[in-house]
Design a protein around this motif. Structure first.
Motif, PDB file in Angstrom:
ATOM      1  N   GLY A  53       0.823  -1.191   0.000  1.00 15.71           N
ATOM      2  CA  GLY A  53       0.000   0.000   0.000  1.00 15.71           C
ATOM      3  C   GLY A  53       0.861   1.246   0.000  1.00 15.71           C
ATOM      4  O   GLY A  53       2.091   1.190   0.159  1.00 15.71           O
ATOM      5  N   ALA A  54       0.224   2.379  -0.201  1.00 12.24           N
ATOM      6  CA  ALA A  54       0.933   3.653  -0.108  1.00 12.24           C
ATOM      7  C   ALA A  54       1.288   3.950   1.351  1.00 12.24           C
ATOM      8  O   ALA A  54       0.693   3.381   2.276  1.00 12.24           O
ATOM      9  N   GLY A  55       2.251   4.841   1.555  1.00 13.20           N
ATOM     10  CA  GLY A  55       2.472   5.317   2.910  1.00 13.20           C
ATOM     11  C   GLY A  55       1.228   6.012   3.432  1.00 13.20           C
ATOM     12  O   GLY A  55       0.728   5.728   4.520  1.00 13.20           O
ATOM     13  N   ILE A  56       0.681   6.905   2.626  1.00 12.30           N
ATOM     14  CA  ILE A  56      -0.597   7.559   2.895  1.00 12.30           C
ATOM     15  C   ILE A  56      -1.396   7.522   1.597  1.00 12.30           C
ATOM     16  O   ILE A  56      -0.936   8.025   0.568  1.00 12.30           O
ATOM     17  N   GLY A  57      -2.569   6.897   1.613  1.00 11.35           N
ATOM     18  CA  GLY A  57      -3.377   6.835   0.400  1.00 11.35           C
ATOM     19  C   GLY A  57      -4.021   5.480   0.210  1.00 11.35           C
ATOM     20  O   GLY A  57      -4.616   4.916   1.130  1.00 11.35           O
ATOM     21  N   THR A  75       6.970  11.719   7.220  1.00 14.78           N
ATOM     22  CA  THR A  75       7.661  10.835   6.288  1.00 14.78           C
ATOM     23  C   THR A  75       6.680   9.751   5.872  1.00 14.78           C
ATOM     24  O   THR A  75       6.122   9.047   6.723  1.00 14.78           O
ATOM     25  N   ALA A  76       6.441   9.616   4.576  1.00 11.33           N
ATOM     26  CA  ALA A  76       5.524   8.613   4.042  1.00 11.33           C
ATOM     27  C   ALA A  76       6.288   7.711   3.085  1.00 11.33           C
ATOM     28  O   ALA A  76       6.899   8.185   2.125  1.00 11.33           O
ATOM     29  N   LYS A  77       6.250   6.398   3.358  1.00  9.67           N
ATOM     30  CA  LYS A  77       7.003   5.433   2.557  1.00  9.67           C
ATOM     31  C   LYS A  77       6.052   4.384   1.991  1.00  9.67           C
ATOM     32  O   LYS A  77       5.300   3.748   2.738  1.00  9.67           O
ATOM     33  N   GLY A  78       6.071   4.215   0.684  1.00 12.36           N
ATOM     34  CA  GLY A  78       5.213   3.220   0.060  1.00 12.36           C
ATOM     35  C   GLY A  78       5.762   1.820   0.195  1.00 12.36           C
ATOM     36  O   GLY A  78       6.978   1.602   0.197  1.00 12.36           O
ATOM     37  N   GLY A  79       4.857   0.840   0.318  1.00 11.13           N
ATOM     38  CA  GLY A  79       5.243  -0.555   0.217  1.00 11.13           C
ATOM     39  C   GLY A  79       5.520  -0.911  -1.236  1.00 11.13           C
ATOM     40  O   GLY A  79       5.437  -0.068  -2.126  1.00 11.13           O
ATOM     41  N   ARG A  80       5.836  -2.166  -1.504  1.00 14.84           N
ATOM     42  CA  ARG A  80       6.200  -2.576  -2.858  1.00 14.84           C
ATOM     43  C   ARG A  80       5.050  -2.290  -3.831  1.00 14.84           C
ATOM     44  O   ARG A  80       3.947  -2.815  -3.689  1.00 14.84           O
ATOM     45  N   GLY A  81       5.303  -1.416  -4.797  1.00 12.40           N
ATOM     46  CA  GLY A  81       4.299  -1.009  -5.765  1.00 12.40           C
ATOM     47  C   GLY A  81       3.506   0.221  -5.375  1.00 12.40           C
ATOM     48  O   GLY A  81       2.765   0.755  -6.189  1.00 12.40           O
ATOM     49  N   GLY A  82       3.643   0.689  -4.144  1.00 10.57           N
ATOM     50  CA  GLY A  82       2.852   1.813  -3.669  1.00 10.57           C
ATOM     51  C   GLY A  82       3.611   3.128  -3.695  1.00 10.57           C
ATOM     52  O   GLY A  82       4.843   3.164  -3.593  1.00 10.57           O
ATOM     53  N   ALA A  83       2.868   4.220  -3.820  1.00  8.63           N
ATOM     54  CA  ALA A  83       3.466   5.557  -3.742  1.00  8.63           C
ATOM     55  C   ALA A  83       3.721   5.923  -2.285  1.00  8.63           C
ATOM     56  O   ALA A  83       3.114   5.359  -1.371  1.00  8.63           O
ATOM     57  N   GLY A  84       4.623   6.896  -2.075  1.00 13.56           N
ATOM     58  CA  GLY A  84       4.758   7.431  -0.729  1.00 13.56           C
ATOM     59  C   GLY A  84       3.455   8.050  -0.277  1.00 13.56           C
ATOM     60  O   GLY A  84       2.914   7.713   0.778  1.00 13.56           O
ATOM     61  N   ALA A  94       2.356  -7.155 -14.149  1.00 10.65           N
ATOM     62  CA  ALA A  94       1.518  -7.184 -15.345  1.00 10.65           C
ATOM     63  C   ALA A  94       0.037  -7.087 -15.001  1.00 10.65           C
ATOM     64  O   ALA A  94      -0.820  -7.330 -15.823  1.00 10.65           O
ATOM     65  N   GLY A  95      -0.284  -6.754 -13.764  1.00  8.08           N
ATOM     66  CA  GLY A  95      -1.678  -6.722 -13.330  1.00  8.08           C
ATOM     67  C   GLY A  95      -2.473  -5.621 -14.002  1.00  8.08           C
ATOM     68  O   GLY A  95      -1.938  -4.605 -14.443  1.00  8.08           O
ATOM     69  N   SER A  96      -3.787  -5.806 -14.078  1.00  8.96           N
ATOM     70  CA  SER A  96      -4.639  -4.820 -14.732  1.00  8.96           C
ATOM     71  C   SER A  96      -5.084  -3.718 -13.767  1.00  8.96           C
ATOM     72  O   SER A  96      -5.474  -2.645 -14.193  1.00  8.96           O
ATOM     73  N   GLU A  97      -5.052  -3.988 -12.468  1.00  7.68           N
ATOM     74  CA  GLU A  97      -5.451  -2.964 -11.510  1.00  7.68           C
ATOM     75  C   GLU A  97      -4.330  -1.952 -11.360  1.00  7.68           C
ATOM     76  O   GLU A  97      -3.158  -2.297 -11.360  1.00  7.68           O
ATOM     77  N   LYS A  98      -4.711  -0.683 -11.186  1.00 11.58           N
ATOM     78  CA  LYS A  98      -3.700   0.359 -11.130  1.00 11.58           C
ATOM     79  C   LYS A  98      -3.914   1.224  -9.896  1.00 11.58           C
ATOM     80  O   LYS A  98      -5.040   1.596  -9.586  1.00 11.58           O
ATOM     81  N   GLY A  99      -2.817   1.529  -9.197  1.00 12.18           N
ATOM     82  CA  GLY A  99      -2.899   2.364  -8.005  1.00 12.18           C
ATOM     83  C   GLY A  99      -2.826   3.836  -8.388  1.00 12.18           C
ATOM     84  O   GLY A  99      -1.754   4.443  -8.369  1.00 12.18           O
ATOM     85  N   MET A 100      -3.950   4.399  -8.744  1.00 15.68           N
ATOM     86  CA  MET A 100      -3.981   5.772  -9.220  1.00 15.68           C
ATOM     87  C   MET A 100      -3.788   6.765  -8.074  1.00 15.68           C
ATOM     88  O   MET A 100      -4.283   6.551  -6.972  1.00 15.68           O
ATOM     89  N   GLY A 101      -3.085   7.844  -8.361  1.00 11.00           N
ATOM     90  CA  GLY A 101      -3.062   8.949  -7.417  1.00 11.00           C
ATOM     91  C   GLY A 101      -4.393   9.683  -7.470  1.00 11.00           C
ATOM     92  O   GLY A 101      -5.173   9.526  -8.401  1.00 11.00           O
ATOM     93  N   GLY A 116       7.614   3.167  -2.980  1.00  6.53           N
ATOM     94  CA  GLY A 116       8.120   1.815  -2.968  1.00  6.53           C
ATOM     95  C   GLY A 116       8.553   1.408  -4.371  1.00  6.53           C
ATOM     96  O   GLY A 116       8.508   2.218  -5.306  1.00  6.53           O
ATOM     97  N   ASP A 117       8.973   0.189  -4.556  1.00  9.78           N
ATOM     98  CA  ASP A 117       9.377  -0.298  -5.874  1.00  9.78           C
ATOM     99  C   ASP A 117       8.251  -0.045  -6.871  1.00  9.78           C
ATOM    100  O   ASP A 117       7.141  -0.547  -6.711  1.00  9.78           O
ATOM    101  N   SER A 118       8.485   0.780  -7.871  1.00  6.78           N
ATOM    102  CA  SER A 118       7.548   1.110  -8.951  1.00  6.78           C
ATOM    103  C   SER A 118       6.460   2.104  -8.545  1.00  6.78           C
ATOM    104  O   SER A 118       5.485   2.287  -9.276  1.00  6.78           O
ATOM    105  N   GLY A 119       6.619   2.769  -7.409  1.00  6.60           N
ATOM    106  CA  GLY A 119       5.671   3.802  -6.996  1.00  6.60           C
ATOM    107  C   GLY A 119       6.322   5.180  -6.970  1.00  6.60           C
ATOM    108  O   GLY A 119       7.513   5.322  -6.675  1.00  6.60           O
ATOM    109  N   ALA A 120       5.539   6.210  -7.296  1.00 11.63           N
ATOM    110  CA  ALA A 120       6.044   7.578  -7.235  1.00 11.63           C
ATOM    111  C   ALA A 120       6.221   8.020  -5.784  1.00 11.63           C
ATOM    112  O   ALA A 120       5.590   7.472  -4.875  1.00 11.63           O
ATOM    113  N   GLY A 121       7.068   9.028  -5.580  1.00 11.31           N
ATOM    114  CA  GLY A 121       7.141   9.610  -4.250  1.00 11.31           C
ATOM    115  C   GLY A 121       5.796  10.186  -3.851  1.00 11.31           C
ATOM    116  O   GLY A 121       5.246   9.875  -2.795  1.00 11.31           O
TER     117      GLY A 121
END
Length: 218
Positions: A53-57, A75-84, A94-101, A116-121
């Motif tokens: 998940g995201a750090g916040i979001g 300080t907000a830190k995303g998990g794997r695939g999540g944004a800060g 390759a999943g179809s679901e997307k973690g939109m901001g 996190g890995d593959s997530g924006a700050g």
């Protein structure tokens, strides 16, 4: 929901798998104020799955809600695939679901956001568009995860979001192949408007400081 960080307080929130450090799903609103300290870290299995998940979001597969920050040291830190701050991760690369901001507004405070890995700050998680990010004040340091923007899109997003900066001190650093502000890898990024403040943007490999990520135009 309103979160007031009491002066002198130090608060640490660490999520379990699939969840954000502070879960703010689509359609909900969080306002943070005060002078205390907060560290929020998105959960995840720690394996090769992008189930953080995201750090916040947003949580896993989740779009982030509306986040407004008015004060505090965060300080907000995303998990794997999540944004800060922003969208959560997806099931796999390759999943179809997307973690939109969604809508992130920073008016004050000191904010450090690490994807996190593959997530924006700040912005989208894996394959997630950056949403609408507005910075009016405060001190903001945003660092993208692998192939993601410091502020903007996550890795391999489909469409760009919107970033508006009218004040504050902003330092944005893209992950490998991600723009400092704008697009992640393979994404041109969206609309970036800077009319005030002090902005330092650093690009990842073969990306633009402000604009597109690797192998995209914009």
């Amino acid at each position: 929901m309103e979160l007031i960080l009491a002066g002198g307080s130090t608060n640490t929130l660490t999520a379990g798998q699939f969840c954000a450090g502070i879960q703010v799903p689509a359609g909900s609103t969080l306002t943070v104020s005060g002078t205390g300290e907060l560290t929020a870290t998105g959960g995840g299995s720690g394996t090769t799955n992008y189930d953080g998940g995201a750090g916040i979001g947003g949580g896993w597969k989740g779009t982030g809600g509306n986040v407004t920050i008015k004060g505090g040291t965060m300080t907000a830190k995303g998990g794997r695939g999540g944004a800060g701050i922003g969208g959560g991760g997806t099931e796999t690369a390759a999943g179809s679901e997307k973690g939109m901001g969604s809508n992130v507004t920073i008016e004050g405070g000191m904010v450090t956001a690490k994807g996190g890995d593959s997530g924006a700050g700040i912005g989208g998680g894996l394959k997630g568009d950056g949403g609408n990010v507005t910075i009016k004040g405060g001190t903001v340091t945003a660092t993208g995860g692998r192939n993601s923007a410091g502020i903007g899109d996550g890795n391999n997003a489909w469409h760009g979001g919107s970033v508006t900066i009218t004040g504050g001190m902003v330092e944005a650093t893209g992950g490998n192949y991600g723009a400092g502000i704008g697009g992640g890898c393979w994404c041109a990024g969206g609309n970036v408007t800077i009319s005030g403040g002090t902005v330092i943007a650093r690009a990842g490999l073969d990306a633009k400081a402000i604009g597109s990520g690797f192998s995209a135009s914009g």
